[in-house]
Write a protein that holds these residues in place. Structure first.
Motif, PDB file in Angstrom:
ATOM      1  N   ASN A   2       0.843  -1.267   0.132  1.00  0.00           N
ATOM      2  CA  ASN A   2       0.005   0.034   0.064  1.00  0.00           C
ATOM      3  C   ASN A   2       0.926   1.310   0.116  1.00  0.00           C
ATOM      4  O   ASN A   2       1.347   1.466   1.126  1.00  0.00           O
ATOM      5  CB  ASN A   2      -0.939   0.126   1.400  1.00  0.00           C
ATOM      6  CG  ASN A   2      -2.053   1.069   1.172  1.00  0.00           C
ATOM      7  OD1 ASN A   2      -2.023   1.724   0.039  1.00  0.00           O
ATOM      8  ND2 ASN A   2      -2.840   1.258   2.229  1.00  0.00           N
ATOM      9  N   ASP A   4      -0.612   4.212  -0.269  1.00  0.00           N
ATOM     10  CA  ASP A   4      -1.312   5.438  -0.114  1.00  0.00           C
ATOM     11  C   ASP A   4      -1.009   6.405   1.089  1.00  0.00           C
ATOM     12  O   ASP A   4      -0.899   5.792   2.309  1.00  0.00           O
ATOM     13  CB  ASP A   4      -2.884   4.981   0.416  1.00  0.00           C
ATOM     14  CG  ASP A   4      -4.100   5.859  -0.218  1.00  0.00           C
ATOM     15  OD1 ASP A   4      -3.661   6.751  -0.944  1.00  0.00           O
ATOM     16  OD2 ASP A   4      -5.362   5.646   0.185  1.00  0.00           O
ATOM     17  N   GLY A   5      -0.791   7.444   1.151  1.00  0.00           N
ATOM     18  CA  GLY A   5      -0.337   8.322   2.142  1.00  0.00           C
ATOM     19  C   GLY A   5       0.938   8.304   2.279  1.00  0.00           C
ATOM     20  O   GLY A   5       1.485   8.767   3.494  1.00  0.00           O
ATOM     21  N   ARG A   6       2.113   7.336   1.913  1.00  0.00           N
ATOM     22  CA  ARG A   6       3.348   6.891   2.273  1.00  0.00           C
ATOM     23  C   ARG A   6       4.154   8.042   2.076  1.00  0.00           C
ATOM     24  O   ARG A   6       4.066   8.942   1.221  1.00  0.00           O
ATOM     25  CB  ARG A   6       3.931   5.787   1.555  1.00  0.00           C
ATOM     26  CG  ARG A   6       4.014   4.585   2.573  1.00  0.00           C
ATOM     27  CD  ARG A   6       4.399   3.345   1.936  1.00  0.00           C
ATOM     28  NE  ARG A   6       5.682   2.964   1.734  1.00  0.00           N
ATOM     29  CZ  ARG A   6       6.334   2.193   1.545  1.00  0.00           C
ATOM     30  NH1 ARG A   6       5.644   0.825   1.256  1.00  0.00           N
ATOM     31  NH2 ARG A   6       7.582   1.674   1.711  1.00  0.00           N
ATOM     32  N   LYS A  43      -6.016  17.767  -6.310  1.00  0.00           N
ATOM     33  CA  LYS A  43      -4.866  17.477  -5.375  1.00  0.00           C
ATOM     34  C   LYS A  43      -3.934  18.691  -5.824  1.00  0.00           C
ATOM     35  O   LYS A  43      -3.551  19.056  -6.712  1.00  0.00           O
ATOM     36  CB  LYS A  43      -4.214  16.464  -5.590  1.00  0.00           C
ATOM     37  CG  LYS A  43      -5.251  15.050  -5.489  1.00  0.00           C
ATOM     38  CD  LYS A  43      -5.463  14.704  -4.122  1.00  0.00           C
ATOM     39  CE  LYS A  43      -6.483  13.523  -4.098  1.00  0.00           C
ATOM     40  NZ  LYS A  43      -6.896  13.233  -2.722  1.00  0.00           N
ATOM     41  N   SER A 299       0.657   9.269  -8.327  1.00  0.00           N
ATOM     42  CA  SER A 299      -0.789   8.372  -8.432  1.00  0.00           C
ATOM     43  C   SER A 299      -0.725   7.482  -7.438  1.00  0.00           C
ATOM     44  O   SER A 299      -1.720   7.303  -6.764  1.00  0.00           O
ATOM     45  CB  SER A 299      -0.726   7.794  -9.757  1.00  0.00           C
ATOM     46  OG  SER A 299      -0.133   8.355 -11.015  1.00  0.00           O
ATOM     47  N   ILE A 301       0.697   7.411  -4.427  1.00  0.00           N
ATOM     48  CA  ILE A 301       0.904   8.107  -2.933  1.00  0.00           C
ATOM     49  C   ILE A 301      -0.661   8.811  -2.683  1.00  0.00           C
ATOM     50  O   ILE A 301      -1.108   8.856  -1.663  1.00  0.00           O
ATOM     51  CB  ILE A 301       1.921   8.797  -2.701  1.00  0.00           C
ATOM     52  CG1 ILE A 301       3.288   8.101  -2.723  1.00  0.00           C
ATOM     53  CG2 ILE A 301       1.739   9.607  -1.384  1.00  0.00           C
ATOM     54  CD1 ILE A 301       4.423   8.886  -2.588  1.00  0.00           C
ATOM     55  N   GLY A 303      -3.150   8.149  -3.876  1.00  0.00           N
ATOM     56  CA  GLY A 303      -4.499   7.564  -3.946  1.00  0.00           C
ATOM     57  C   GLY A 303      -5.262   7.238  -5.495  1.00  0.00           C
ATOM     58  O   GLY A 303      -6.234   6.816  -5.709  1.00  0.00           O
ATOM     59  N   LYS A 306      -4.571   2.370  -7.167  1.00  0.00           N
ATOM     60  CA  LYS A 306      -4.392   1.546  -6.272  1.00  0.00           C
ATOM     61  C   LYS A 306      -3.594   0.469  -6.421  1.00  0.00           C
ATOM     62  O   LYS A 306      -3.197  -0.205  -7.584  1.00  0.00           O
ATOM     63  CB  LYS A 306      -5.734   0.662  -6.077  1.00  0.00           C
ATOM     64  CG  LYS A 306      -6.913   1.799  -5.459  1.00  0.00           C
ATOM     65  CD  LYS A 306      -6.636   2.352  -4.147  1.00  0.00           C
ATOM     66  CE  LYS A 306      -7.318   3.382  -3.913  1.00  0.00           C
ATOM     67  NZ  LYS A 306      -6.851   4.299  -2.702  1.00  0.00           N
TER      68      LYS A 306
END
Ligand code: NCD
Length: 306
Positions: A2, A4-6, A43, A299, A301, A303, A306
């Motif tokens: 994952n 996402d948000g890292r 964003k 893309s 990070i 989201g 996926k």
């Protein structure tokens, strides 16, 4: 896996499978880099650059625009409150309110790590002093994969300033996850940092050399770097090592037909201009791949993918 948000603080935070995933999403970005898309519509990315940059900042900004997002930020801290004495932590805590992620370049080692501890939005390290430059390593890996068709079983040389050059630190860490032979070629004064050697020794075969000409025929990838004049505590030392390596068209007579020449750029005098139009040169292509890799990271990070 994952993303996402890292944060991306160090390349060491990634597994081999994660590096492969970032590269396969980079492939998907090629058509979008031409046609544009709205994957990240709405964003906002903040680029905070406390040190000079051309490619890294502009390719991140272009990547964001190609994905339908927007960016804010600065390329010159003299025009900001940093000039009034504001510290890094206060700056990023404020910017956190205005953006969905921060791209940070700073002269201090550990700057990105520190920033990531204080804010909740993702921080991407775009260069932390002489320490690391993880997104450059990602695009370097991607260039090798695209241009050689593989990374495993290659013989790769990192040449030049292995002490102060942050790109070669991150790239050496990343390559240690693959099955490669690594030549580290530098003047004695600019040998690879001990902490990097400790991390990679035992994982891959590593050879330290000073003579580039001697190893040229063995190499699949020649990765040249600039001597980092601005990071020398004593300019007398710089004078001793400047111009240590200069790759010219004549030298390429001794390399394999398929060998590629890379450079993170900017170049000073490490690669003569007559190399540019040989079939070995890949440094401008490498800069294009930087756009695809940064589109891939944004893309993953933010989201969009996926
Ligand atoms: C490098 C850097 O800033 O570390 N540039 C880049 O991001 N491509 C290399 C350098 O400045 O020599």
């Amino acid at each position: 896996m994952n993303f996402d948000g890292r944060d991306i603080v160090s390349i060491k935070d990634f597994s081999k499978a994660e590096l492969e995933r970032i590269m396969s999403v980079s492939d998907l970005m090629e058509p979008l880099s031409r046609e544009g898309s709205d994957i990240l519509k709405g964003k906002i990315m903040a680029t905070l650059f406390f040190e000079p940059s051309t490619r890294t900042r502009i390719s991140f900004e272009s990547a964001m625009l190609r994905l339908g997002g927007n960016y804010i930020g600065f390329a010159e801290p003299k025009l900001t409150s940093v000039e009034k004495g504001e510290n890094l932590v206060d700056t990023v805590r404020v910017v956190e309110n205005y953006a969905n992620l921060i791209i940070l370049r700073h002269p201090l080692e550990g700057a990105a790590r520190l920033a990531s501890e204080y804010v909740n939005i993702p921080i991407i390290n775009a260069g932390s002093g002489a320490e690391e430059h993880p997104t450059q390593a990602l695009l370097d890996l991607y260039t090798i994969k695209r241009e050689m068709g593989k990374i495993d079983r290659l013989t790769i040389a990192l040449i030049g300033d292995l002490r102060y050059g942050r790109t070669v630190h991150s790239l050496a860490y990343a390559l240690s996850l693959f099955d490669v032979k690594l030549y580290l070629i530098s003047p004695d004064l600019l040998k690879m940092r001990k902490e990097v050697l400790e991390e990679i020794n035992g994982k891959i075969e590593v050879f330290q050399e000073t003579d580039l000409k001697k190893v040229l025929p063995k190499l699949d990838v020649i990765y040249m770097t600039r001597i980092q004049k601005e990071r020398f505590p004593d300019l007398k030392d710089y004078e001793l090592v400047k111009g240590s390596y200069r790759l010219s068209r004549d030298d390429l007579k001794f390399v394999k037909r398929k060998t590629i020449v890379m450079h993170p750029l900017p170049r000073v005098d490490e690669i003569t201009f007559d190399v540019d139009d040989t079939h070995h040169a890949r440094y401008f292509k490498q800069a294009f791949y930087g756009l695809l890799v940064r589109m891939s990271l944004l893309s993953l990070i933010l989201g969009g993918i996926k």
